[in-house]
Design a protein around this motif. Structure first.
Motif, mmCIF file in Angstrom:
data_model
loop_
_atom_site.group_PDB
_atom_site.id
_atom_site.type_symbol
_atom_site.label_atom_id
_atom_site.label_comp_id
_atom_site.label_asym_id
_atom_site.label_seq_id
_atom_site.Cartn_x
_atom_site.Cartn_y
_atom_site.Cartn_z
ATOM 1 N N ALA A 1 5.787 9.399 7.232
ATOM 2 C CA ALA A 1 6.283 9.086 5.885
ATOM 3 C C ALA A 1 5.636 7.802 5.355
ATOM 4 C CB ALA A 1 7.800 8.969 5.893
ATOM 5 N N THR A 2 5.475 6.779 6.223
ATOM 6 C CA THR A 2 4.829 5.544 5.743
ATOM 7 C C THR A 2 3.362 5.804 5.416
ATOM 8 O OG1 THR A 2 4.081 4.738 7.894
ATOM 9 C CG2 THR A 2 6.294 4.125 7.235
ATOM 10 N N ASP A 3 2.721 6.611 6.256
ATOM 11 C CA ASP A 3 1.301 6.871 6.028
ATOM 12 C C ASP A 3 1.097 7.660 4.733
ATOM 13 O OD1 ASP A 3 -0.883 5.921 7.368
ATOM 14 O OD2 ASP A 3 -1.404 7.859 8.243
ATOM 15 N N MET A 4 2.090 8.503 4.436
ATOM 16 C CA MET A 4 2.025 9.266 3.198
ATOM 17 C C MET A 4 2.014 8.303 2.006
ATOM 18 S SD MET A 4 4.832 11.965 1.845
ATOM 19 C CE MET A 4 5.015 12.937 3.250
ATOM 20 N N ILE B 1 14.826 1.566 5.183
ATOM 21 C CA ILE B 1 14.248 2.638 4.362
ATOM 22 C C ILE B 1 13.317 2.028 3.310
ATOM 23 C CG2 ILE B 1 14.801 4.431 2.669
ATOM 24 C CD1 ILE B 1 17.369 4.951 4.293
ATOM 25 N N ILE B 2 13.738 0.918 2.708
ATOM 26 C CA ILE B 2 12.863 0.290 1.700
ATOM 27 C C ILE B 2 11.578 -0.205 2.369
ATOM 28 C CG2 ILE B 2 12.726 -1.365 -0.178
ATOM 29 C CD1 ILE B 2 15.687 -1.508 -0.289
ATOM 30 N N ILE B 3 11.706 -0.836 3.549
ATOM 31 C CA ILE B 3 10.509 -1.337 4.242
ATOM 32 C C ILE B 3 9.531 -0.190 4.488
ATOM 33 C CG2 ILE B 3 9.646 -2.227 6.444
ATOM 34 C CD1 ILE B 3 12.158 -3.948 6.627
ATOM 35 N N ILE B 4 10.073 0.933 4.963
ATOM 36 C CA ILE B 4 9.225 2.066 5.326
ATOM 37 C C ILE B 4 8.393 2.533 4.135
ATOM 38 C CG2 ILE B 4 9.377 4.540 5.879
ATOM 39 C CD1 ILE B 4 11.754 3.691 7.767
ATOM 40 N N PHE B 5 9.003 2.540 2.951
ATOM 41 C CA PHE B 5 8.270 3.077 1.804
ATOM 42 C C PHE B 5 7.594 2.015 0.948
ATOM 43 C CE2 PHE B 5 11.385 6.468 2.704
ATOM 44 C CZ PHE B 5 10.451 7.425 3.068
ATOM 45 N N ALA B 6 7.936 0.745 1.133
ATOM 46 C CA ALA B 6 7.331 -0.275 0.270
ATOM 47 C C ALA B 6 6.137 -0.940 0.945
ATOM 48 C CB ALA B 6 8.363 -1.319 -0.117
ATOM 49 N N PHE B 7 6.238 -1.220 2.246
ATOM 50 C CA PHE B 7 5.178 -2.017 2.871
ATOM 51 C C PHE B 7 3.802 -1.358 2.895
ATOM 52 C CE2 PHE B 7 5.900 -6.273 4.383
ATOM 53 C CZ PHE B 7 7.202 -6.465 3.979
ATOM 54 N N PRO B 8 3.708 -0.016 3.010
ATOM 55 C CA PRO B 8 2.356 0.560 2.951
ATOM 56 C C PRO B 8 1.629 0.212 1.653
ATOM 57 C CG PRO B 8 3.907 2.180 3.773
ATOM 58 C CD PRO B 8 4.728 1.011 3.324
ATOM 59 N N VAL B 9 2.386 0.062 0.564
ATOM 60 C CA VAL B 9 1.738 -0.257 -0.713
ATOM 61 C C VAL B 9 1.135 -1.659 -0.658
ATOM 62 C CG1 VAL B 9 2.005 -0.236 -3.193
ATOM 63 C CG2 VAL B 9 3.528 1.136 -1.782
#
Lengths: 208, 122, 655
Positions: free
Chosen positions: A37-40, C237-245
């Motif tokens: 999910a993070t890689d996505m 959950i926020i870390i998981i989706f925000a940090f890749p950016v």
């Protein structure tokens, strides 16, 4: 780690596919899904950058000048096939056929290497024509997006090779099975990413 | 006998379809073959549609995006077994992927929308 | 040859500033001091065995806490220097360049190297104890996360004396941060340090998400989880989706700087605003990452010290999840003035206003929890109560800023500065201090001194208002952020003077905390019960500090506020007897590899800063080899025998 006795909703040992035998392996598989999910989202950011910048060709060539249909179509079919052979490897693993499992992994690795070779030769051709990372925003975004995927595939090749060695040394155990299963998830995920690169980068480029 | 065969024999009582592809009786991976065939068809279709410009560009783009999304589901269903719900992470990994897809669409679409200001000047 | 060396040294080391020389000397003295003490007391082995190689979540949490407090000091000194420069018009205490560097490192350190490790400290120490687990899901990965953060913090801090600090603001916007306008290695330090710590943060997010979803004690359903654990779940959950950016934004800017790419340049099609867009796609969720765990701490503290169940538990959970999701839909409010047009600005303005609703729900729930409670004013509760008016003002000014047309007036003025300090200090820092006071006995078995703590609280809290309220006025009067001086005729002098006095008061408050910690270690009250506050959640059922395996027997959870339920049963004369026999416990092995791996990351980052590619390549190979070695490692855990467990439990008097 093995914190067997207080894991909620874990399957009791032995029931279910081999890679879920131990609870800590099950945790790692779950963790890897979350990583996917993070890689996505990582690729989403690169796609967003590409989508915003792909018309910004500056003084450099546009997509039509540098994309080669035969090249990217070949890459696509190679990667799709490798996803299939990778699936067959997991299938053999679930049937306990270690030999077939390893054989399909070798095929997958070879297909991966040929994919990377085609991609590298595509990049080299582009650079020889003067289309480099430094030429324009479009090319910076193109090389970074496609290159990040290529780097993922290269890592996957190294990783799968390591798992292959461990399978040879340690036989098919719940732990090696979990490792093989996780790398197969990674590989299929990269195939999905490539489908969108194929569509948004290459096909859209052909349409421009 | 390898350890896995031992493992299978020990638990041969299961017939719960934990791996919908692995347990059919003819030992032919039909699901994988079907998945692969569909993915090839979808890819060729998209390529053909673009190379022959069969429809107006905007519609064409919508069509190939739809094919790509379909293709992603093919991978998720046939190869990554996303619908298998006897796995311990069920259904949390599906939630996370759903959120991931949501934010993916958000980041891409919103970025295009936000950054389209004055874009024609470039 | 000698000339070359001299030339290299004069660029490599930051020269010519007496304050920096002072820093050089003090850094060297501290290093010598540490080496001397460790050698003299023969503590090197202890340091390696007990701390550098540990995978125990409690020890990792303590190391995060120490690092966060050190970084709070560093960022705080930056703040004091800035406020001193602004105390009067036309000051020349700091030069413009020096001022630029200091506000950049102040912001970067406070957000990424103070707030983040502080929340990670609380997460690590508390979450496994609250859910009845023996460690996190991936303890080895947890150690990697910590050491990556630690060496990233070192990498950023070393820029102060080697190479020069970053100077383009904590947001590091191009084109100012691009190679055309910023040649020095300072920006590279910023980009690589954030990249390395970002990898660690992402791993922490995954780790805690899996831990909370899969490792709760039997009977602890999601809706029986303590609210702090819920807040950590939402933050993860926020870390998981925000940090890749953030990873992508930093990589692309680094490619611009080092490889001559054109993402954010002003030539060849680059668009600097795309960086701003990516940065805030991460940056806005990031503020909720650091504030949600603080909300969780307030929920725990308010319930414990009001001796009541949390009012509106379900709405607390719902509002946290709502905040986590909506936080991804508001980022444009950081750059309304880009002029994206009415459609875009309206959408993101409305989304921003909507997020105030769940936040408001939480504030009312805390108030209703206190209502008719038997409130005990201990230090954690003091900070929790002080947070509420603070956050109300911060929230109200936030809604003012969210009105897009009005934002054209407020944007990048001191009004904004006052607003975000009000929510970040009033929310995150107050929350983390409340958590630190609350769980300090659990970490160390010592209760922090109440009297000194109150001095610290009043100095910090009053100082806070004295410092930041005048800045709203300064903002309205047109003072913009990041200006290093101003002239006499602006009418700003009085307000700036007051503000600086407030900053000094906060500094005194911090000094009181340091004295308090030192005093309490020597003379403080010891917590012998394991439950000094009459707590409600599972961590208080354990001795202080908890044994390394946490729970000798995994508890069965029958309801919310698990420990309170057990205590109630005991008060009613129903002794809940722990009769189950001990079972052997699997524990993860300690490993030195996370430390070594992170040193290699540091070397990689450092050599990339100076574009020493051969060394970077060697370090990269080293990283790969470390990962491969781990892949081939199979004996990663050990078993504690029943005798060892019984022995330990007997030592705690718990058998």
């Amino acid at each position: 780690m093995a914190m067997a006795d207080f894991l909620v909703k874990a399957p009791s040992a032995g029931r279910g596919p081999i890679e879920y035998t131990h609870e800590d392996d099950a945790l790692r598989i779950f963790g890897f899904w979350v990583f996917i999910a993070t890689d996505m989202v990582l690729f989403a950011s690169l796609f967003a950058t590409y989508a915003v910048l792909y018309r910004h060709v500056g003084h450099g060539p546009g997509p039509l000048q540098i994309f080669d249909v035969t090249g990217f179509a070949t890459e696509t079919f190679i990667l799709l096939t490798s996803s299939f052979t990778c699936g067959l490897s997991t299938y053999s693993m679930h049937r306990g056929q270690k030999g077939w499992m390893m054989a399909w992994m070798v095929v997958t690795i070879l297909l991966g290497i040929s994919f990377i070779s085609f991609e590298l030769s595509e990049f080299i051709t582009d650079v020889a024509q003067g289309a480099t990372l430094q030429t324009s925003a479009f090319l910076s975004a193109f090389f970074t997006l496609v290159g990040t995927h290529g780097a993922h595939v290269s890592l996957g090749i190294v990783w799968m090779t390591l798992i292959l060695i461990q399978l040879a040394i340690r036989d098919l155990t719940p732990t090696t099975a979990r490792k093989a299963f996780v790398v197969s998830l990674y590989w299929h995920f990269l195939d999905i990413v490539w489908i969108f690169i194929f569509t948004i980068v290459y096909l859209l480029g052909e349409m421009s | 006998m390898t350890s896995i065969e031992h493992h299978l024999e020990e638990h041969s009582g299961r017939s719960n379809g934990l791996d919908s592809t692995g347990m059919d009786e003819k030992h032919t991976p039909w699901n994988h073959i079907i998945g692969f065939s569909i993915s090839l068809v979808l890819t060729v279709l998209a390529l053909w549609m673009v190379l022959h410009h069969i429809i107006h560009a905007a519609v064409l783009f919508g069509a190939i995006m739809a094919l790509a999304i379909l293709q992603a589901f093919v991978q998720l269903y046939f190869f990554m077994h996303i619908t298998e719900h006897h796995v311990p992470q069920w259904p949390f990994h599906v939630w996370m992927l759903t959120l991931g897809v949501t934010f993916t669409i958000l980041f891409v679409v919103a970025s295009i929308w936000i950054m389209s200001f004055g874009a024609e000047s470039y | 040859m000698l000339h070359n060396a001299e030339n290299f040294a004069s660029h490599f080391f930051v020269l010519g500033n007496p304050m920096i020389y002072g820093a050089d000397v003090s850094i060297l003295l501290v290093i010598f001091g540490i080496v001397f003490v460790l050698t003299y007391y023969k503590k090197w082995g202890w340091l390696w065995r007990e701390w550098l190689t540990t995978v125990d979540h409690k020890k990792i949490g303590i190391m995060y806490l120490i690092a966060a407090l050190l970084m709070l000091f560093r960022g705080g000194v930056d703040a004091i220097l800035m406020r001193t420069q602004l105390i009067m018009p036309n000051m020349s205490f700091l030069k413009a360049q020096h001022y630029n560097e200091i506000f950049t490192t102040h912001g970067t350190i406070m957000i990424l190297f103070m707030a983040m490790p502080f929340i990670f400290a609380m997460m690590n120490i508390v979450v496994p104890l609250q859910i009845g687990a023996r460690d996190v899901a991936f303890p080895y990965l947890n150690a990697i996360s910590f050491w990556l953060f630690f060496f990233a913090a070192m990498l950023l801090n070393i820029s102060f004396v080697i190479g020069g600090s970053p100077d383009a603001g904590w947001t590091s916007y191009p084109p100012l941060a691009g190679i055309t306008f910023d040649k020095g290695p300072g920006e590279n330090f910023y980009l690589l340090a954030l990249q390395i710590t970002g990898i660690g943060s992402m791993a922490t997010g995954i780790n805690f998400f899996v831990t909370i979803m899969k490792m709760r004690a039997p009977g602890m359903t999601l809706m029986r989880m303590p609210l702090f654990t819920w807040s950590v779940l939402a933050a993860s959950i926020i870390i998981i989706f925000a940090f890749p950016v953030l990873t992508v934004a930093l990589t692309l800017l680094l490619l611009d700087r080092l490889a001559g790419a054109h993402f954010f340049t002003i030539f060849d099609g680059g668009n600097p605003m795309m960086y701003v867009n990516l940065f805030w796609m991460w940056g806005h969720p990031e503020v909720y990452i650091v504030v949600l765990p603080a909300f969780g701490i307030f929920s725990e503290v308010v319930a414990t010290f009001s001796r009541k169940r949390t009012f509106g538990y379900a709405s607390m959970v719902a509002s946290m999840i709502a905040i986590a999701v909506i936080s991804f839909f508001t980022w444009v409010h950081h750059f309304f003035t880009m002029g994206a047009g009415p459609g875009v600005n309206s959408f993101f303005a409305v989304a921003t206003m909507i997020i105030a609703i769940p936040t408001g729900v939480k504030v009312f729930n805390w108030l209703f929890t206190m209502y008719q409670g038997r409130i005990k004013m201990h230090l954690p509760m003091l900070w929790a109560i002080a947070f509420i008016p603070n956050f109300a003002i911060g929230g109200a000014t936030g809604v003012m800023l969210s009105v897009a047309p009005a934002d054209y007036q407020y944007h990048n003025s001191y009004f904004l500065i006052a607003h975000f300090h009000q929510v970040l200090i009033g929310g995150t820092v107050f929350g983390m201090l409340a958590g630190m006071y609350y769980w300090w006995p659990k970490m160390f078995g010592i209760i922090l001194n109440e009297r000194l703590g109150r001095w610290a609280f009043w100095f910090f809290n009053i100082g806070f208002y004295v410092c930041f309220l005048p800045q709203y006025w300064l903002g309205w009067m047109g003072m913009t952020r990041r200006m290093y001086t101003y002239s006499t005729g602006m009418g700003w002098s009085l307000w700036n003077f007051i503000s600086t006095i407030g900053a000094y008061m906060m500094g005194i408050g911090f000094v009181f905390i340091v004295i308090e910690v030192g005093y309490s270690i020597l003379y403080g009250e010891r917590d012998l019960t394991g439950d000094p506050w009459d707590g409600r959640t599972l961590e208080w059922s354990l001795p202080s500090p908890a044994p390394h395996y946490n729970f000798a027997r995994i508890p069965e959870i029958a309801g919310r506020d698990a420990w309170w339920t057990i205590k109630e049963a005991r008060r009613k004369g129903d002794p809940v007897v722990e009769s189950k026999p001990f079972k052997p416990i699997h524990m993860p092995n300690d490993s030195g590899r996370p430390f070594v791996l992170s040193v290699l990351f540091f070397v990689f980052g450092f050599s990339m800063v100076f574009t020493w590619y051969p060394l970077a390549f060697v370090a990269f190979l080293g990283i790969l080899i470390s990962l491969i070695l781990r892949s081939f490692e199979y004996h990663t855990d050990h078993t504690l025998s029943v005798e060892e467990i019984r022995h330990t439990e007997e030592a705690y008097g718990r058998v």
